[in-house]
Scaffold this active site. Structure first.
Site, PDB file in Angstrom:
ATOM      1  CD  GLU A  50     -35.942  15.912  26.389  1.00 52.25           C
ATOM      2  OE1 GLU A  50     -36.898  15.316  26.879  1.00 52.25           O
ATOM      3  OE2 GLU A  50     -34.911  15.352  26.003  1.00 52.25           O
ATOM      4  CB  SER A  51     -33.857  22.079  24.620  1.00 50.05           C
ATOM      5  OG  SER A  51     -34.866  22.568  23.750  1.00 50.05           O
TER       6      SER A  51
END
Lengths: 251, 266
Positions: A50-51
């Protein structure tokens, strides 16, 4: 070769990734399972964190979803709004991995609060993170969680991420486009939703585990499949690769 | 044009009591030094905004700087809980903390709407979750073209955004690379901005995938070498994983935390 229940859980989850193209990965056991799958039978599996790291190939297990190792080995690094809007929401990810502090029979997940009062919780948990949209938009969801009555509860205190809501038809009514949780892998066995009732049903136990053990660790009257099969024990290859990952040098 | 300022001066000038403040950084480039300067400046009644409040927000909350937290995931990454955040929510210590709680997708879109000068953003999200019942900054909305039911989330417009970047030039143009998270959106969404940087250089040579924020969209730039520690700055230093473990022992205990807080004063 002997193994732990934790290792069996990770290996079973890694096996389930066979044949998939992309996987939205959270840190901890899901990341271990996805990285193991890449080293076993799914070398082309694209790991999405998700980064904003798309197609990461970490050489060692990351300790956070935003380790530098993920950025330097990724096919692309995109912004956080982009990873959620263009990649996840648009339905481009095959499998989303989720964990749970509480889980009910319809695979609804709580990671927000324990206790009946949201404003005054008994226990404040970290919250939603990326999970609600992973649960909504990935084509399929795998849940990876240790089996206990504390976690497998009759009713979750808070619905953070929707599994099958209140049962058949709920996902369609809510406009959720992914199929929802298709697999719950625990340290005792594997549960799958019944095609008609959507209720989580025990379909497999890991070697050495009895159906009664799983019932005892489940906080509702657990549905059990006609024939419950036994998970193939971890192979030497699987264990060696898993241990090389988890016991490898800490970055 | 961004002014080059000292960190202490920049924080005191730009962050005021009662402000809505967003310190952003997604695991990488977390503006820790700036956050600790806010504690030293003794700021109070802040509405703190962050997708992933971590150690520095735990410190700000424990130090009594915050009235409200707007967030989507509050934990010590890879370690466990933020105990100062939990103590504030569970027991009101040192003060009660109001929450405005979202998902990551919702927060990212709220920043993007703020950056674009829109009052809200639209996404597929929240349907069926209990966040719908507790969060007032989201609401159902129908697509005017298809009638499809979607979710609107209110734009974030912080008074001030604070981020950390690898470097700036002498004119105050800023460059950051690696995982850049939601920092660009946070800066554009905010009325004022402060960027701390590892170093000031004569020329910003191009870097693949870098975000460049021209001086004229920023308010101030302050040099703060190591300003992202214990998080990391790609190309400069690695994440100090031991600090995150150590913080767990400090954060668990009010007395240990108070001792840490006193040590920060010097």
């Amino acid at each position: 070769m002997s193994w732990t229940a934790e290792e069996m859980m990770t290996v079973a989850a890694a096996r389930a990734l066979a044949g998939h193209t992309s996987c939205f990965v959270g840190i901890g056991a899901p990341s271990t399972a996805a990285n193991l799958a890449r080293r076993l039978h799914a070398p082309g599996l694209a790991l999405v964190y998700e980064s904003g790291t798309i197609g990461a190939r970490p050489r060692t297990l990351p300790l956070s979803i935003g380790d530098g190792e993920l950025a330097t080995t990724a096919d692309a690094v995109v912004s956080v709004p982009e990873v959620f809007n263009y990649w996840l929401q648009a339905g481009r990810i095959d499998v989303g991995f989720l964990a749970a502090a509480q889980l009910d029979r319809f695979a609804n997940i709580n990671t927000t609060v324990i206790g009946p009062d949201y404003r005054h919780p008994t226990l404040r948990l970290p919250g939603a993170g990326g999970a609600p949209e992973i649960a909504a938009s990935c084509r399929e969801v795998f849940i990876l969680v240790r089996h206990s009555r504390r976690t497998f509860v009759e009713a979750v205190d808070f619905v953070t991420s929707v599994g099958y809501g209140d049962g058949p038809g709920a996902r369609q009514r809510l406009g959720l486009r992914g199929r929802g949780p298709v697999l719950v892998v625990t340290d005792l066995g594997v549960l799958e939703p019944d095609p008609a009732s959507c209720e989580l049903t025990l379909t497999r136990v890991h070697p050495g585990v009895e159906v009664a053990d799983v019932r005892a660790a489940t906080g509702w009257e657990l549905a059990v499949a006609g024939p419950v099969t036994e998970t193939e024990p971890p192979t030497e290859d699987e264990l060696a690769l898993l241990r090389a990952l988890t016991e490898g040098p800490v970055p | 044009m961004a002014e080059l300022v000292g960190l202490a001066e920049g924080i005191r000038e730009l962050v005021r009591d009662g402000d809505t403040v967003a310190l952003e950084g997604f695991t990488h480039l977390i503006p820790v030094a700036a956050g600790q300067e806010i504690i030293r400046a003794g700021r109070r009644e802040l509405e703190l905004v962050r997708m992933t409040p971590d150690i520095v927000y735990d410190q700000l909350i424990g130090a009594g700087c915050a009235r409200k937290l707007v967030f989507s995931w509050g934990g010590n990454p890879g370690v466990g809980s933020l105990h100062r955040l939990r103590d504030a929510v569970e027991h009101g210590w040192p003060a009660p903390l109001e929450l405005d709680e979202h998902s990551h997708a919702g927060m990212a879109n709220r920043y993007a709407a703020g950056a674009a000068g829109l009052p809200f953003a639209v996404l597929r999200g929240y349907a069926g979750t209990d966040l719908v019942h507790h969060t007032t900054t989201l609401a159902p909305i129908s697509c005017p073209f298809t009638g499809e039911r979607l979710t609107a989330v209110a734009a974030l417009r912080p008074d001030v955004a604070v981020i950390h970047a690898q470097r700036a030039d002498r004119a105050g143009n800023v460059q950051l690379w690696g995982i850049t998270g939601v920092q660009k959106e946070a800066v554009f969404a905010a009325r004022r901005s402060l960027v701390t940087v590892e170093e000031v250089v004569d020329v910003l040579d191009p870097r693949p995938g870098a975000v460049v924020l021209p001086s004229w969209v920023l308010t101030a730039v302050a040099v703060a070498p190591g300003g992202a520690r214990p998080s990391y700055a790609q190309g400069y230093y690695d994440r100090d994983n031991a600090y995150y473990q150590w913080w767990d022992t400090i954060s668990r205990d009010r007395d240990a935390f108070t001792g840490w807080r006193k040590g920060l004063r010097q």
